[in-house]
Design an enzyme around this catalytic site. Sequence first.
Site, PDB file in Angstrom:
ATOM      1  N   CYS A 297      56.254  67.164 -11.546  1.00 35.43           N
ATOM      2  CA  CYS A 297      57.436  66.156 -11.172  1.00 35.43           C
ATOM      3  C   CYS A 297      58.486  67.128 -11.780  1.00 35.43           C
ATOM      4  CB  CYS A 297      56.452  65.219 -11.088  1.00 35.43           C
ATOM      5  SG  CYS A 297      55.077  64.573 -10.171  1.00 35.43           S
TER       6      CYS A 297
ATOM      7  N   ARG B  60      61.072  70.899  -7.539  1.00 32.56           N
ATOM      8  CA  ARG B  60      59.985  70.183  -8.658  1.00 32.56           C
ATOM      9  C   ARG B  60      58.605  68.980  -7.807  1.00 32.56           C
ATOM     10  NH1 ARG B  60      60.225  72.067 -14.018  1.00 32.56           N
ATOM     11  NH2 ARG B  60      58.464  70.758 -14.396  1.00 32.56           N
TER      12      ARG B  60
ATOM     13  N   TRP C 246      55.281  64.969  -7.181  1.00 40.13           N
ATOM     14  CA  TRP C 246      54.543  66.064  -6.143  1.00 40.13           C
ATOM     15  C   TRP C 246      53.340  65.746  -6.833  1.00 40.13           C
ATOM     16  CZ3 TRP C 246      55.825  70.569  -3.966  1.00 40.13           C
ATOM     17  CH2 TRP C 246      54.710  71.615  -4.096  1.00 40.13           C
TER      18      TRP C 246
ATOM     19  N   ASN D 146      56.047  63.318 -15.738  1.00 43.52           N
ATOM     20  CA  ASN D 146      55.309  64.633 -15.107  1.00 43.52           C
ATOM     21  C   ASN D 146      54.412  65.030 -15.979  1.00 43.52           C
ATOM     22  OD1 ASN D 146      55.384  67.064 -14.034  1.00 43.52           O
ATOM     23  ND2 ASN D 146      56.986  68.086 -15.699  1.00 43.52           N
ATOM     24  N   GLY D 147      52.968  65.594 -15.545  1.00 43.43           N
ATOM     25  CA  GLY D 147      51.508  65.942 -16.368  1.00 43.43           C
ATOM     26  C   GLY D 147      50.652  65.250 -15.652  1.00 43.43           C
TER      27      GLY D 147
ATOM     28  N   GLU E 102      44.588  92.317  -6.218  1.00 43.20           N
ATOM     29  CA  GLU E 102      45.897  92.106  -6.801  1.00 43.20           C
ATOM     30  C   GLU E 102      46.229  92.591  -7.253  1.00 43.20           C
ATOM     31  OE1 GLU E 102      46.336  89.545  -5.002  1.00 43.20           O
ATOM     32  OE2 GLU E 102      47.817  88.788  -6.666  1.00 43.20           O
TER      33      GLU E 102
ATOM     34  N   LYS F 182      50.217  92.847  -5.400  1.00 41.72           N
ATOM     35  CA  LYS F 182      51.304  92.639  -6.001  1.00 41.72           C
ATOM     36  C   LYS F 182      52.520  94.039  -5.915  1.00 41.72           C
ATOM     37  CE  LYS F 182      50.784  89.559  -6.135  1.00 41.72           C
ATOM     38  NZ  LYS F 182      50.539  88.162  -6.247  1.00 41.72           N
TER      39      LYS F 182
ATOM     40  N   GLU G 184      53.325  95.267  -2.200  1.00 40.27           N
ATOM     41  CA  GLU G 184      54.653  94.324  -2.147  1.00 40.27           C
ATOM     42  C   GLU G 184      55.859  93.847  -2.488  1.00 40.27           C
ATOM     43  OE1 GLU G 184      53.537  90.319  -1.729  1.00 40.27           O
ATOM     44  OE2 GLU G 184      52.322  89.954  -2.815  1.00 40.27           O
TER      45      GLU G 184
ATOM     46  N   HIS H 186      32.284 108.128  -2.984  1.00 42.86           N
ATOM     47  CA  HIS H 186      32.544 108.304  -1.689  1.00 42.86           C
ATOM     48  C   HIS H 186      33.565 108.477  -0.676  1.00 42.86           C
ATOM     49  CE1 HIS H 186      28.488 106.057  -2.329  1.00 42.86           C
ATOM     50  NE2 HIS H 186      28.704 105.335  -2.939  1.00 42.86           N
TER      51      HIS H 186
ATOM     52  N   LYS I  39      56.615  83.263   2.405  1.00 45.25           N
ATOM     53  CA  LYS I  39      55.821  82.586   1.881  1.00 45.25           C
ATOM     54  C   LYS I  39      55.168  82.952   2.586  1.00 45.25           C
ATOM     55  CE  LYS I  39      55.626  81.260  -2.182  1.00 45.25           C
ATOM     56  NZ  LYS I  39      54.614  82.831  -3.304  1.00 45.25           N
TER      57      LYS I  39
HETATM   58  C1  F6R Z   1      50.927  87.760  -1.949  1.00 41.55           C
HETATM   59  C2  F6R Z   1      50.496  86.538  -1.593  1.00 41.55           C
HETATM   60  C3  F6R Z   1      50.145  86.723   0.089  1.00 41.55           C
HETATM   61  C4  F6R Z   1      49.737  85.108   0.046  1.00 41.55           C
HETATM   62  C5  F6R Z   1      48.606  85.080   1.770  1.00 41.55           C
HETATM   63  C6  F6R Z   1      48.387  83.548   1.863  1.00 41.55           C
HETATM   64  O1  F6R Z   1      51.621  87.787  -2.734  1.00 41.55           O
HETATM   65  O2  F6R Z   1      52.041  85.896  -1.520  1.00 41.55           O
HETATM   66  O3  F6R Z   1      49.097  87.472   0.160  1.00 41.55           O
HETATM   67  O4  F6R Z   1      48.674  85.134  -0.951  1.00 41.55           O
HETATM   68  O5  F6R Z   1      49.926  84.949   3.059  1.00 41.55           O
HETATM   69  O6  F6R Z   1      48.583  82.968   1.833  1.00 41.55           O
HETATM   70  P1  F6R Z   1      48.138  81.112   1.430  1.00 41.55           P
HETATM   71  O7  F6R Z   1      47.931  80.679   0.042  1.00 41.55           O
HETATM   72  O8  F6R Z   1      50.389  79.558   1.096  1.00 41.55           O
HETATM   73  O9  F6R Z   1      47.327  80.936   2.616  1.00 41.55           O
END
Ligand code: F6R
Length: 606
Positions: free
Chosen positions: A2, A28, A75, A101-102, A479, A483, A486, A502, A601
């Site tokens: 928050c 936030r 939030w 906030n917390g 992962e 990272k 992308e 394999h 996002k």
């Molecule tokens: C990678 C990334 C994406 C999301 C994916 C799922 O850094 O952010 O691969 O993880 O699009 O998104 P959510 O978690 O919002 O369902």
Amino acid sequence: MCGIIGIIDLSGDVSERLFKGLKLLEYRGYDSAGMAVIDDNRLHVVKDRGRIDEIHEKYDFLTLKGNIGIAHTRWATHGAPDKVNAHPHIDCMGSIAVVHNGIIENFMDLKTELMEQGHRFRSRTDTEVIAHLFEEYLKNEADVETAFVKTLRKLDGAYALAVLTVKEPQKIFCARVDSPLVLGVEGEKVYCSSDIPSLLPFTNKIVPLEDGEYAVLTPGNIMIKRISDGSPVRRAFKELDMGIDEAKKDGYPHYMLKEIYEQPYSIRYALGIQRNYLELMADFIDRSSRLYIVAAGTSYHAGVVGSYIFSRLARIPGLPVIASEFVSRYGDSISVEDSILAISQSGETRDVLWAVEQAKIRGATILAVVNVLASTLTRISRIYLHQQSGPEIGVAATKTYTGQLAVLYKIGFTLARKRGKLGQDEMDRFVDELNKVPEVVEILLKRCDHDMRKLANEIKDSKYVIFLGRGVNTATAYEGRLKLMEISYIPSLAYPAGENKHGPISLIERGIPVIGLVQDDETKKLMISNLHEVRSRGAKTYVISSIDDNDIREVSDVLIKVPQVSAIFTPIVYAIPLQLLAYYTSVLRGLDPDKPRNLAKSVTVI
Ligand code: F6R
């Protein structure tokens, strides 16, 4: 997460400045907001659910008159995002107002005690206990500051607070433990806020409040003391020379780096998840015949780690499935006896929603781990756990990934307890260690930043990069690959190291970077031999491990040593250097890590 702000300005009404600052804090949290001012020795509060502008349109914050006030944008963590749960919260007499906030972890115990003493609660929040506790101490304590400190010492958890009381109507009492709070001054005007950007329209003279400190703000003066012993703290103001945009990133050049560095907090928030919801979720999982863990991208990787955690801790098999594949692979075999644990930061990923909707039609129970409250997934799931990582602005998921992992550990331990699958000693040791992970992450960030920058420089022009892991860190390898790929656009591969022979080993040639993850469990020996295989064929091995022995050193061209944790917790600890590696590689290649091409996002298309 928050946002809170407090202002004293004897030259005029504070509501306009509070409103302006609050708008800058809206990132936030934005499910409800409110403001409280003291005028004529009385508290006046305006609050409601909705975004700040909607509430302003309805009530007009600027009609609030007074030289001292606090405000909040929420939030939701405890209690639904509605008017009664919106901050500020007040005591029984309406003479104290609190914004927070917390998470107050012991709020249920405190609430029960206070109710027995006759306090009437209006909301379901953890924050309201602070107002009533302060009220209770003020009954027997003439000195307001002493009553405030006694209140703080009863609170367990994380908080940044700003508090008003009509007993001292020219003071704001504030405090900080594991949630950010900064103070500002501009002549006679004084400020406190969750972040610097919200203060920059008014002042650039800023001083941070550190963890374990409280402050008393009076016109033109700020006094800082330690909560534990009341000893005074002397700290000079800094005159900042930065614009709002720069300050929004807390001085970091990108949101992604800021979010990586927020992880000690965000993991702690995730671990503070309420026990009753965990119990409910564990009940559903325990009762179901099959558990499918459904997610996309980074959240899928969290799900893969989750499947190891559930099996190791609670002997429950959870089947991780990529959301877009779920219906065609398992749609025909889903039944009313199954549970789906959907993991999604945004709660809006179309592939995940589609899988969940189809499973629901077939009678399965829908459970979820989400970060964005009031998202579609929260509405269609039977029970959801809110990971409380706060908004993530960088497109690449970082703090929300480790937040998801923290929640999955909590589910794993709740299941283990329910099913009696871990001995008490082992359970206590693990739980204790999990609670220390935020501290470990803090140390790790300080320790590995430089190493990862150096490593980024070495790999930035590579043709491709390979990530290898085994067991619980297979998903960490996935992962790390995602990272890097992308945001730096370097083609990358990841697979369980046992798969090497394999096929993928044919890709190994002189100088190709192989990033290996080695944890101290039954996979260690095999992982070391896989690293020998690639090294003897010319690969350059970069090994991330909390082990530092001859076997590891012998197989590492570069060893990135991270703090010691039990193997089961290494997915959090090993993910962080990989996030930094991706970040610095992207920057060194002249790219914008916050906005990788072609990505959004939240992916709301199939
Ligand atoms: C990678 C990334 C994406 C999301 C994916 C799922 O850094 O952010 O691969 O993880 O699009 O998104 P959510 O978690 O919002 O369902």
